[in-house]
Design an enzyme around this catalytic site. Structure first.
Site, mmCIF file in Angstrom:
data_model
loop_
_atom_site.group_PDB
_atom_site.id
_atom_site.type_symbol
_atom_site.label_atom_id
_atom_site.label_comp_id
_atom_site.label_asym_id
_atom_site.label_seq_id
_atom_site.Cartn_x
_atom_site.Cartn_y
_atom_site.Cartn_z
ATOM 1 N N ASP A 84 -28.922 88.249 8.654
ATOM 2 C CA ASP A 84 -29.971 88.003 7.516
ATOM 3 C C ASP A 84 -30.384 86.688 7.352
ATOM 4 O OD1 ASP A 84 -29.837 90.753 6.946
ATOM 5 O OD2 ASP A 84 -28.285 90.494 5.420
ATOM 6 N N TYR A 164 -16.682 89.494 10.819
ATOM 7 C CA TYR A 164 -17.734 88.742 9.678
ATOM 8 C C TYR A 164 -16.782 87.787 8.606
ATOM 9 C CZ TYR A 164 -22.120 90.759 10.889
ATOM 10 O OH TYR A 164 -23.303 91.032 11.517
#
Length: 292
Positions: A84, A164
């Site tokens: 993102d 992540y």
């Protein structure tokens, strides 16, 4: 009598003379100044990491075109994932076919085996792809390395794991409660209540979370615990759009004592909670991707 100036024709680069290599590029970037990784069709107004990478590939003449049809049909382009706006990555991977230094008439020689490397081969006699691309990329984006890949290679579907990290300051968060809640994410679940719905790209929402740890960053310790930097480290096979940020948002609600750890079980139970509650995903800025 005046003579007219000689106009030199611009030489057209002949891509047809050269062989192509199917490669995987390992890319790192700081995403704060970009509108995500994937090209969104408006490089001037909404610049992305991919826009900068495509521009560097064109300027170094490693590819002939970055039009979508050419990327798909000729270059076999693939990306491991879409990050993102604001999200960074330490090891994003893209796969594609690049121009080789070898002429088509001569063919590509087989890569020599590197002694002591278990029989694996490393391409040595080739263009310096890393140096070429980094000379044209902005300083926030670096190509870390490249490797030969099969013609059928897909950075997305051949990826065996994704990690992540989400960084945050401790403040007065209840870390133990957050750990109890995070442990409930581990396993294969339907994560539709922890993602942004994208029915065109995703028809199912089951994903496997291998591990979820919340730990202080050991290299940045501080005597004042409230100022300590922590990280959420999530390992899985694949993730949905905004899944990490939504999981982090719910864990912050638990850490702030506004929800109990059992809220994770409730949201994972699709039969009893069939509609995602109205909550905002956590900020994308402290979010970093690593790929295996």
């Amino acid at each position: 009598m005046s003579s007219s100036p000689v106009v030199r024709k611009k030489r057209v680069f002949d891509f047809g003379k050269y062989c192509k290599r199917s490669v995987a590029l390992k890319v790192a970037y700081l995403g704060h100044d970009f509108f995500g990784f994937a090209n969104c069709g408006d490089a001037e107004r909404l610049p992305t990491i991919e826009d900068a990478l495509f521009r560097a590939l064109m300027e170094t003449k490693l590819v002939e075109s970055t039009e979508s049809a050419h990327l798909r049909d000729t270059l076999n382009y693939s990306r491991c994932g879409r990050t993102d706006r604001g999200v960074s990555a330490l090891s994003q991977v893209v796969g594609l076919r690049l121009r080789s230094k070898h002429l088509l008439a001569d063919g590509i020689p087989p890569p020599p085996a590197v002694p002591g490397d278990g029989g694996d081969s490393e391409p040595l006699d080739e263009l310096p792809y890393v140096r070429m691309l980094n000379s044209r990329l902005p300083e926030q984006i670096r190509v870390l390395g490249w490797a030969l890949a099969p013609e059928s290679f897909s950075a997305r579907f051949d990826c065996v794991g994704r990690t992540y990290k989400y960084y945050f300051i401790r403040k007065d968060l209840d870390i133990e409660a957050m750990r109890l809640a995070a442990a409930r994410f581990v396993g294969e679940h339907d994560f539709r209540n922890f993602c942004r719905m994208d029915l065109e790209s995703n028809k199912h929402f089951r994903r496997l979370v291998v591990s979820f740890a919340i730990d202080p960053v050991a290299s940045l310790t501080t005597p004042i615990e409230a100022y300590q930097l922590y990280s959420m480290t999530v390992v899985g096979n694949a993730f949905l759009w905004h899944q990490i940020r939504n999981m982090a948002a719910v864990l912050f609600l638990v850490g702030e004592r506004r929800e109990a750890p059992s809220v994770v079980d409730q949201l994972l139970d699709i039969a009893s909670c069939c509609q995602k509650p109205d909550y905002q995903p956590a900020s994308p800025t402290p979010h970093v991707l690593c790929v295996d």
